[in-house]
Write an enzyme that holds these catalytic residues in place. Structure first.
Site, mmCIF file in Angstrom:
data_model
loop_
_atom_site.group_PDB
_atom_site.id
_atom_site.type_symbol
_atom_site.label_atom_id
_atom_site.label_comp_id
_atom_site.label_asym_id
_atom_site.label_seq_id
_atom_site.Cartn_x
_atom_site.Cartn_y
_atom_site.Cartn_z
ATOM 1 N N HIS A 74 -12.832 4.807 9.319
ATOM 2 C CA HIS A 74 -11.541 4.973 9.995
ATOM 3 C C HIS A 74 -11.385 3.814 10.981
ATOM 4 C CE1 HIS A 74 -11.381 9.491 9.119
ATOM 5 N NE2 HIS A 74 -12.642 9.186 8.874
ATOM 6 N N ARG A 103 0.698 14.497 18.945
ATOM 7 C CA ARG A 103 -0.394 15.247 19.541
ATOM 8 C C ARG A 103 0.113 15.947 20.800
ATOM 9 N NH1 ARG A 103 -5.328 10.812 18.699
ATOM 10 N NH2 ARG A 103 -5.024 10.645 16.428
ATOM 11 N N LYS A 124 -18.422 6.629 16.358
ATOM 12 C CA LYS A 124 -17.435 5.546 16.423
ATOM 13 C C LYS A 124 -17.858 4.480 17.415
ATOM 14 C CE LYS A 124 -14.377 7.309 20.091
ATOM 15 N NZ LYS A 124 -13.020 7.749 20.444
ATOM 16 N N CYS A 165 -5.503 10.214 8.477
ATOM 17 C CA CYS A 165 -6.623 10.071 7.547
ATOM 18 C C CYS A 165 -6.625 11.078 6.393
ATOM 19 C CB CYS A 165 -7.954 10.093 8.299
ATOM 20 S SG CYS A 165 -8.146 11.382 9.525
ATOM 21 N N GLN A 197 0.273 4.866 14.939
ATOM 22 C CA GLN A 197 -1.021 4.206 14.832
ATOM 23 C C GLN A 197 -0.981 3.123 13.763
ATOM 24 O OE1 GLN A 197 -3.639 7.688 14.168
ATOM 25 N NE2 GLN A 197 -4.635 7.087 16.077
ATOM 26 N N HIS A 226 -7.855 2.951 6.619
ATOM 27 C CA HIS A 226 -9.012 3.688 6.125
ATOM 28 C C HIS A 226 -9.597 2.905 4.965
ATOM 29 C CE1 HIS A 226 -6.778 6.792 8.364
ATOM 30 N NE2 HIS A 226 -8.010 7.098 8.751
ATOM 31 N N ASP A 261 -3.046 2.296 11.429
ATOM 32 C CA ASP A 261 -4.188 3.049 10.939
ATOM 33 C C ASP A 261 -4.667 2.490 9.603
ATOM 34 O OD1 ASP A 261 -5.899 5.060 11.575
ATOM 35 O OD2 ASP A 261 -4.536 6.700 11.130
#
Length: 685
Positions: free
Chosen positions: A547, A398, A501, A369, A416, A420, A418
């Site tokens: 997100h 991670r 979330k 992000c 991911q 945004h 991902d």
């Protein structure tokens, strides 16, 4: 992830308990069951607390009966079974010191300080002793200890219990089962004939009335565990077990565990040659083999196509960055423990080794992000561009602790899907609703269709930004969740530091729940990065950021689908979609021509030309879970046909090649998530 079991359906009845009368007496007089899966094992008082059936209120009250076959009833059975385990351990191993023994999902555990680790033979002996205790129908009797000093005196031989007494106000979930927040209580196990105390344990309860109310249990395994989860404390032996309201429920649970083991994606990954975790690379870091790469590519390609149709724009960002980016985003303040350590680079030295130019810390990115914020900020933005939907298959890293790394579903390096989304405050609600619909529809396309939603709200000790914006973001998510019509469960304090979330919880073929997609509303990152757009009136305004990770990660979703389908992927995802199996060598050329026609239509097809006999070839490729086996013998060649054999062993014989090719192509193209069978496939022939 958790396994789901049907809970008993208990009528919504309330039972009046007169002052001075035990709850058990009132329950019996109300005619409620005392045996079986529907047996009432505890009651819930007017304040919502669970009470033993021996509890007698001081005033007239109404209580809610709690049956053995409910989740709360099972929890009480399991905690009571943990006491029986501890009693058995101290009878067979008198030197054992007691830790804690709470119920956990689908079972319980108890920690012990013993001279040596427990062996499988020890577990069998303990189970035998536990069955004797259960058969003896010992009564669980609650006793309030008059003072902390009295508790210390009684528990003088139990050092870990003494520590819990001193930590009486501790609210840890496991430890509160021992001491609670009110009176210090001890439960005595009493002989049903003499009434004499057989064994005791510090515990807040409640418990089932007698050990006979523990109808089915099994000890599962032993593991090492540090006292109170701190590696600086002594290491204890933890025995895990499970307990249920009936033998039938226990048998079902054990069968589900066996089926889960058969479906374990790590096992199937090796058997089907999909992926592996080489020691040379490191824990939690997978490599995908060619067959696994095919499945992954199909997953990604279909997702890309759907995102293009939904108006997303694709971006790419690097795997590492200077520390300043994560200082601005706040991740170094709130998430550093989950990040790999910094790499200190770019320092320059003179001839004498003195620093001429100081170096900088670089980090592997744990999320994408902050990078997307920089893309947004790279030039001026107008309200006419919003909502701006940026999408990336971005690899992140991670530092998961070694104890929680679990194949693809809990990895250290993963990709991911991902997105945004930057929108105006006025666009937020419509964007969330359409986004949630998009997410659920895409998950359904991959064969998951049983969902509920979880709303994670602000953690007051780990958050940034104004309460007003948190409230606006939370209510926006709640409204979108309600509009979906799905069940919504609250997760207090479970949000990330920058915003609340919604997470989509999906059930697989075994009824286990997996967290899939997440949608977060963020007013804080746009502020921290100074993101703006020009509004219709010419003013500069802050966008709202959403997100969204749809799969969560490609790797994790791959692992979930592998277990959901037990490795038998739908034909459109299968690494090999069809295999030709000749009865004899003279039939190979016919199948090679069929394979050529299928390949021209994009079908992943092979022809087995090995020296194995036909039946062995069929077993091999059935074990490899190929959806279409194409058999050919003399009659098939003569008729210009092939015969189909499916995963379930059914067959369709003598299908003309042109119809066979068209039917396979159609089945794959429509993305049917069921395995083809003779019956279902005839519909497309």
């Amino acid at each position: 992830m958790s396994e789901q079991h049907p809970a008993a359906v208990v009528p919504a009845v309330r039972v009046a308990v007169p002052a001075g009368t035990t709850a058990g007496t009132a329950v019996r007089e109300a005619g409620l069951p005392g045996k079986g899966a529907d047996a009432v094992v505890v009651v819930r008082d007017p304040e919502g607390r669970l009470r033993d059936l021996s509890w007698a209120p001081e005033i007239d009250v109404e209580v809610e009966p709690v049956a053995a076959g409910t989740e709360e009833g099972r929890s009480v059975i399991r905690h009571s079974c943990a006491h029986v385990l501890a009693q058995a351990v101290q009878q067979l191993f008198p030197e054992a010191k007691l830790g804690i023994g709470p119920p956990v999902r689908d079972g319980f555990y108890y920690d012990f300080d013993v001279d040596r680790p427990f062996t499988p033979e020890d577990l069998r002996a303990l189970e035998k002793r536990m069955k004797q205790i259960v058969k003896g129908a010992q009564r669980f009797s609650r006793r309030v200890v008059e003072s902390v000093d009295a508790a210390r005196q009684e528990l003088a031989a139990e050092p870990y219990k003494l520590e819990l007494v001193d930590l009486k106000s501790d609210v840890d979930t496991s430890e509160v089962m021992e001491v609670g927040g009110g009176d210090l209580t001890i439960y005595d196990n009493l002989d049903p004939r003499s009434g004499e105390r057989v064994w005791s344990d510090l515990c807040r309860g409640p418990h089932v009335p007698t050990t006979k109310h523990i109808p089915a249990f099994k000890l599962m395994r032993v593991a090492a565990a540090y006292w109170r989860g701190n590696e600086h404390n002594p290491q204890l032996q933890r025995i895990y077990g499970t307990a249920w309201e009936s033998q039938e429920a226990l048998d079902h649970h054990l069968e589900m565990l066996a089926e889960a083991e058969r479906r374990d994606h790590r096992r199937l990954g090796a058997e089907l040659d999909l992926f592996s975790f080489p020691d040379e690379i490191g824990s939690g870091l997978a490599v995908f083999h060619p067959r696994g790469g095919v499945v992954r590519k199909e997953m990604e390609d279909y997702s890309r196509r759907r995102h293009e149709e939904a108006g997303y724009e694709f971006v790419y960002t690097p795997h590492i960055t200077k520390s300043a980016l994560f200082q601005t985003s706040g991740h170094l303040q709130w998430y550093e423990e989950g990040m790999f350590p910094a790499m200190h680079l770019d320092a320059e030295y003179d001839g004498e080794g003195k620093v001429r130019k100081p170096g900088q810390d670089y980090y592997l990115k744990p999320m994408n992000c902050p990078f997307h914020n920089l893309i947004y900020r790279s030039r001026g933005r107008s309200y006419r561009e919003l909502p701006l939907r940026l999408f990336e298959f971005g690899s992140v890293y991670r530092y998961e602790k070694s104890g929680v790394v679990h194949g693809l579903t809990r990895a250290r390096g993963f990709t991911q899907d991902d997105a945004h989304i930057y929108c105006t405050p006025e666009q937020l609600q419509d964007e969330l609703k359409s986004l949630l619909t998009f997410v659920l529809d895409l998950l359904r396309d991959y064969g998951l269709d049983d969902f509920y939603l979880e709303l994670s709200t602000r953690d007051e000790n780990k958050s940034v930004g104004s309460l007003e914006n948190w409230d606006i973001a939370t209510e926006a998510l709640r409204d979108a969740a309600r509009a979906s019509g799905l069940e919504l469960v609250d997760d207090p304090g479970g949000a990330a530091f920058y915003g609340p979330k919604i997470s989509v919880q999906a059930k697989d073929a075994l009824g286990r729940t997996w967290q899939m997609s997440t949608i977060q509303v963020d007013y804080n990152m746009p502020d921290r990065f100074g993101l703006e757009y020009t509004a219709a009136d010419g003013s500069r305004q802050r966008p709202v950021k959403i997100h969204r990770a749809l799969f969560g990660s490609i790797e994790r979703f791959f692992g979930v689908l592998t277990e959901h389908y037990a490795g038998a992927f739908p034909a459109w995802l299968a690494p090999v979609q069809a295999v030709g199996i000749p009865i004899a060598d003279e039939h190979v050329e016919h199948l090679l021509q069929v394979a050529k026609e299928l390949r021209a239509r994009g079908v992943r097809v092979e022809v087995d030309t090995s020296d194995d006999r036909m039946q062995k070839k069929i077993r091999t490729h059935t074990t490899q879970k190929v959806p279409f086996l194409l058999l050919a013998g003399g009659k098939d060649v003569e008729a210009g046909a092939v015969s189909f054999r499916f995963r379930d062993g059914t067959q369709v014989n003598g299908v003309p090649v042109d119809r066979a090719v068209a039917a396979i192509t159609e089945w794959i193209a429509r993305r049917d998530n069921t395995s083809p069978t003779a019956e279902s496939f005839r519909a497309v022939l």
